[in-house]
Design a protein around this motif. Structure first.
Motif, PDB file in Angstrom:
ATOM      1  N   ARG A  36      56.712  -4.920 -51.781  1.00 22.05           N
ATOM      2  CA  ARG A  36      56.568  -4.200 -53.022  1.00 22.05           C
ATOM      3  C   ARG A  36      57.389  -3.083 -53.235  1.00 22.05           C
ATOM      4  N   TYR A  37      57.272  -2.385 -52.291  1.00 23.59           N
ATOM      5  CA  TYR A  37      58.063  -0.910 -52.317  1.00 23.59           C
ATOM      6  C   TYR A  37      59.536  -1.143 -52.315  1.00 23.59           C
ATOM      7  N   LEU A  38      59.901  -2.108 -51.602  1.00 25.05           N
ATOM      8  CA  LEU A  38      61.366  -2.107 -51.500  1.00 25.05           C
ATOM      9  C   LEU A  38      61.799  -2.909 -52.931  1.00 25.05           C
ATOM     10  N   PHE A  39      60.915  -3.633 -53.700  1.00 25.81           N
ATOM     11  CA  PHE A  39      61.351  -4.237 -54.861  1.00 25.81           C
ATOM     12  C   PHE A  39      61.271  -3.242 -55.792  1.00 25.81           C
ATOM     13  N   TYR A  40      60.442  -2.276 -55.921  1.00 27.37           N
ATOM     14  CA  TYR A  40      60.246  -1.096 -57.088  1.00 27.37           C
ATOM     15  C   TYR A  40      61.631  -0.214 -56.684  1.00 27.37           C
ATOM     16  N   ALA A  41      61.634   0.097 -55.456  1.00 34.93           N
ATOM     17  CA  ALA A  41      62.896   0.975 -55.082  1.00 34.93           C
ATOM     18  C   ALA A  41      64.248   0.031 -55.607  1.00 34.93           C
ATOM     19  N   SER A  42      64.577  -1.235 -55.499  1.00 31.08           N
ATOM     20  CA  SER A  42      65.606  -1.912 -55.873  1.00 31.08           C
ATOM     21  C   SER A  42      65.799  -1.945 -57.488  1.00 31.08           C
ATOM     22  N   LEU A  62      69.236   3.251 -62.401  1.00 33.14           N
ATOM     23  CA  LEU A  62      70.006   4.548 -61.998  1.00 33.14           C
ATOM     24  C   LEU A  62      71.523   4.271 -62.008  1.00 33.14           C
ATOM     25  N   ALA A  63      71.886   3.161 -61.326  1.00 34.17           N
ATOM     26  CA  ALA A  63      73.377   2.749 -61.091  1.00 34.17           C
ATOM     27  C   ALA A  63      73.776   2.452 -62.721  1.00 34.17           C
ATOM     28  N   PHE A  83      69.183  -0.239 -70.411  1.00 35.00           N
ATOM     29  CA  PHE A  83      68.676  -1.113 -71.606  1.00 35.00           C
ATOM     30  C   PHE A  83      68.655  -2.623 -70.888  1.00 35.00           C
ATOM     31  N   SER A  84      69.752  -2.994 -70.441  1.00 30.94           N
ATOM     32  CA  SER A  84      69.936  -4.178 -69.662  1.00 30.94           C
ATOM     33  C   SER A  84      68.893  -4.566 -68.650  1.00 30.94           C
ATOM     34  N   ALA A  85      68.746  -3.788 -67.776  1.00 30.76           N
ATOM     35  CA  ALA A  85      67.897  -3.810 -66.915  1.00 30.76           C
ATOM     36  C   ALA A  85      66.339  -4.068 -67.286  1.00 30.76           C
ATOM     37  N   LEU A  86      65.992  -3.091 -68.371  1.00 34.56           N
ATOM     38  CA  LEU A  86      64.755  -3.127 -68.991  1.00 34.56           C
ATOM     39  C   LEU A  86      64.544  -4.385 -69.656  1.00 34.56           C
ATOM     40  N   TYR A  87      65.725  -4.787 -70.410  1.00 34.89           N
ATOM     41  CA  TYR A  87      65.547  -6.000 -71.211  1.00 34.89           C
ATOM     42  C   TYR A  87      65.302  -7.145 -70.198  1.00 34.89           C
TER      43      TYR A  87
END
Length: 76
Positions: A12-18, A24-25, A44-48
């Motif tokens: 779960r922590y690795l998923f959130y970190a990714s 950020l990238a 926006f693309s990641a959030l969408y």
């Protein structure tokens, strides 16, 4: 049993970190051609993608429960 919980927490922590790394990238990507206004919004693309995936899962589960799931005594 505790070992499984530790592995789930680690995943779960690795998923959130990714997810954080992907957002950020997106701040450092140079966009030469912007066709729509949302193309200029960093992250926006990641959030969408995240929101649409969650919405797709929720809607498909709701459809499955309402239309496909039968009661336990359906064949009786």
């Amino acid at each position: 049993m505790d070992n499984i919980n530790i592995n789930i927490k680690t995943l779960r922590y690795l998923f959130y970190a990714s997810l954080v790394i992907v957002v950020l990238a997106d701040f450092f990507i140079h966009r030469e051609k912007i066709e729509f206004f949302w193309d200029a919004i960093p992250g926006f693309s990641a959030l969408y993608g995240l929101v649409s995936s969650i919405l797709l899962i929720i809607v498909s589960k709701a459809i499955g429960h309402k239309l496909l799931l039968r009661k336990e005594d359906y064949y009786d």
